[in-house]
Design a protein around this motif. Sequence first.
Motif, mmCIF file in Angstrom:
data_model
loop_
_atom_site.group_PDB
_atom_site.id
_atom_site.type_symbol
_atom_site.label_atom_id
_atom_site.label_comp_id
_atom_site.label_asym_id
_atom_site.label_seq_id
_atom_site.Cartn_x
_atom_site.Cartn_y
_atom_site.Cartn_z
ATOM 1 N N LYS B 141 30.179 37.514 44.641
ATOM 2 C CA LYS B 141 31.408 38.162 45.148
ATOM 3 C C LYS B 141 31.513 39.611 44.689
ATOM 4 O O LYS B 141 30.986 39.987 43.645
ATOM 5 C CB LYS B 141 32.631 37.388 44.652
ATOM 6 C CG LYS B 141 32.833 36.079 45.359
ATOM 7 C CD LYS B 141 34.280 35.634 45.236
ATOM 8 C CE LYS B 141 34.574 34.519 46.206
ATOM 9 N NZ LYS B 141 35.935 34.593 46.729
ATOM 10 N N GLU B 145 37.205 41.902 44.791
ATOM 11 C CA GLU B 145 37.798 40.921 45.712
ATOM 12 C C GLU B 145 37.969 39.585 45.006
ATOM 13 O O GLU B 145 37.520 38.546 45.475
ATOM 14 C CB GLU B 145 36.927 40.792 46.972
ATOM 15 C CG GLU B 145 36.958 42.053 47.829
ATOM 16 C CD GLU B 145 36.031 41.995 49.043
ATOM 17 O OE1 GLU B 145 35.239 41.045 49.153
ATOM 18 O OE2 GLU B 145 36.103 42.925 49.870
ATOM 19 N N SER B 147 40.676 37.074 42.401
ATOM 20 C CA SER B 147 42.048 36.876 41.935
ATOM 21 C C SER B 147 42.153 37.488 40.529
ATOM 22 O O SER B 147 41.138 37.769 39.892
ATOM 23 C CB SER B 147 42.376 35.388 41.901
ATOM 24 O OG SER B 147 41.822 34.770 40.759
ATOM 25 N N GLN B 150 40.364 35.543 37.847
ATOM 26 C CA GLN B 150 38.902 35.625 38.001
ATOM 27 C C GLN B 150 38.404 36.968 37.457
ATOM 28 O O GLN B 150 37.402 37.031 36.748
ATOM 29 C CB GLN B 150 38.522 35.466 39.477
ATOM 30 C CG GLN B 150 38.752 34.043 39.995
ATOM 31 C CD GLN B 150 38.695 33.943 41.519
ATOM 32 O OE1 GLN B 150 38.758 34.934 42.240
ATOM 33 N NE2 GLN B 150 38.576 32.720 42.017
#
Lengths: 268, 282
Positions: B141, B145, B147, B150
């Motif tokens: 990822k 991008e 949360s 994260q």
Amino acid sequence: MALIEFKDVSFQYPNGFSAVEHVSFSIEQGESIAIVGQNGAGKTTTVKMMNGLLKPTEGTVVVDGMDTRSFTAAQLSRKTGYVFQNPDDQIFHNTVGDEIRFGPQVLGFDREKTETLVKFAAQVTGLEKDMDENPYNLPLSIRKFVTIASVIAMDVDIFVLDEPTAGQDQYGIRTLETMLKILREKGKTIITITHDMEYVVNNFEKVMVMAHKNLLRVDHPRKIFMEDALLEESMLIPPYISSLVKDLGIKEDVFTQEEIIEYYLSRK
Amino acid sequence: MGYIELNNVSFTYLLAKRPAMENVSLSIEKGKFYAILGANGSGKTTLCNIIRGFIPNFYEGEMTGEVMLEGKPLKDYSMEDLAPKMGYVFQNPFNQITGARDNVFEEIAYGLENFGVPVDEIQRRVERVMEMTNTAYLAEKNPFELSGGQQQRVALASILVLEPDILVIDEPTSQLDPKETERVFDIIRKMKETGKTIILVEHKIELVAEYADHVIVLENGKVIDFGEKHEVLSKLELQDHGIVLPQSVVLADKMRKQGMEIEPKLVTRDELKQELQRKYGR
Ligand SMILES: Nc1ncnc2c1ncn2[C@@H]1O[C@H](COP(=O)(O)OP(=O)(O)OP(=O)(O)O)[C@@H](O)[C@H]1O
Ligand SMILES: Nc1ncnc2c1ncn2[C@@H]1O[C@H](COP(=O)(O)OP(=O)(O)O)[C@@H](O)[C@H]1O
Ligand SMILES: [Mg+2]
Ligand SMILES: [Mg+2]
């Protein structure tokens, strides 16, 4: 009709990642709701659809009768104020005062209304002494209050607070608690995302539990923290007293410090 | 002689009206876990910066006193010597992501690349740390991008992967859900078992009570208490200094006031549970 209505809502980010799937719920005017759930569950994505920052890629979101797909984020933000998880995403001015004043000025409120709102916003967030400070010289936890104050000053009806409890000390938590009461007395609708379960049990009667892109349950915290399967699935850890009661194998409905003391005194 | 020593350290930020750190003396042992507690603005981050040497190096202001690491003044270490020895996880996770690389795996590997670590070793270490911090599923990822929680885990992983002897970690769980918060404390426990020294700022007092060895309590830039966790965290008067005490301590105090017999200095939930079972059968 409910104030906020999510009907079978899904959301996919532009990179193709699906973050929320088939979520339905409604929120009434004047309610105060906590949203909890594991990291990445889709909480932030969900609430960003309440003020049009994100538009559902499937299903409909209706806020105060407005289908969010038919209105701009600017129009919707007059109704719903969103306080970002990262305060630095929404601070642009050199002093706290200017930052808070910006919203009501853009909305075209007259001078008197603007000043009254700014004063009220600064007061309930405990920022009165910081009005001339540069927000970036203040700790992150206080910058969060700056963004909350900016939204309060816009006199919106719906407040969406994304993790206001993160990094707060006990004064910060207390300020949030008092603020919540004051806004509720004014009839505002407040939606709070938080990972602080003590804050949840102390301040909310209605909790939405999210896990893996879904809304699992809407219920009273007493119910939620008694249900092992639900806690397991949503990776929640109950607050201290619920955990202690569970550790001790107490079956009675005991939820607060006072209740557990009562329990022991009555067994003597 | 401590592993890390602060001798009468004071620091005043440029133009500040009062010192952010005032006459602080501390002795830190190798291989132990120290938790720093205090209200916001009490100087927790400032203390971290002093221990890491970022104050006075990168902050303008006036510093007096001395910090010693393994008997040698911290100022005599070059930044190159210090970087692999002491890792620092910043308070705001949103600032730690460099964005120098475009996926999470490379973001975590970035520091090791800078240290010139061989590619296959980088691969091994990054994979291990991603496993540990539950970020493996985010490998491909874009780090922006993610949360909030994260991102915070990626920020922590990018320092853990450097495997420094000393970890200075400023509020690493502020955006984490309860399970991930416990995971971080479990990681810290494992780090300690391998001989690392941990200095952690954290508001989540129940976990501090469970995992830390020693507690440093700050108020207005001064150390108002420092010692073994049971000794410090059982002092009810700390509540008058803006410190939240573990619920076991507060609850036990209320129980005693209602005539229940509870031993002193129980700071964790488990300790109180065992005491209640011993005295009351349940
Ligand atoms: N801009 C983006 N582009 C693509 N995927 C994203 C983006 N932002 C978030 N995501 C992904 O969407 C999912 C939901 O993210 P979201 O931010 O809604 O989680 P959250 O419940 O608020 O989590 P946290 O508690 O960590 O803040 C996560 O898996 C995340 O990686
Ligand atoms: N870069 C800075 N410049 C000026 N003052 C600062 C700076 N950083 C922190 N301070 C001040 O130093 C004091 C301690 O702050 P800090 O160490 O960040 O506290 P904590 O981490 O405990 O919240 C506060 O009064 C804060 O306003
Ligand atoms: Mg979020
Ligand atoms: Mg700090």
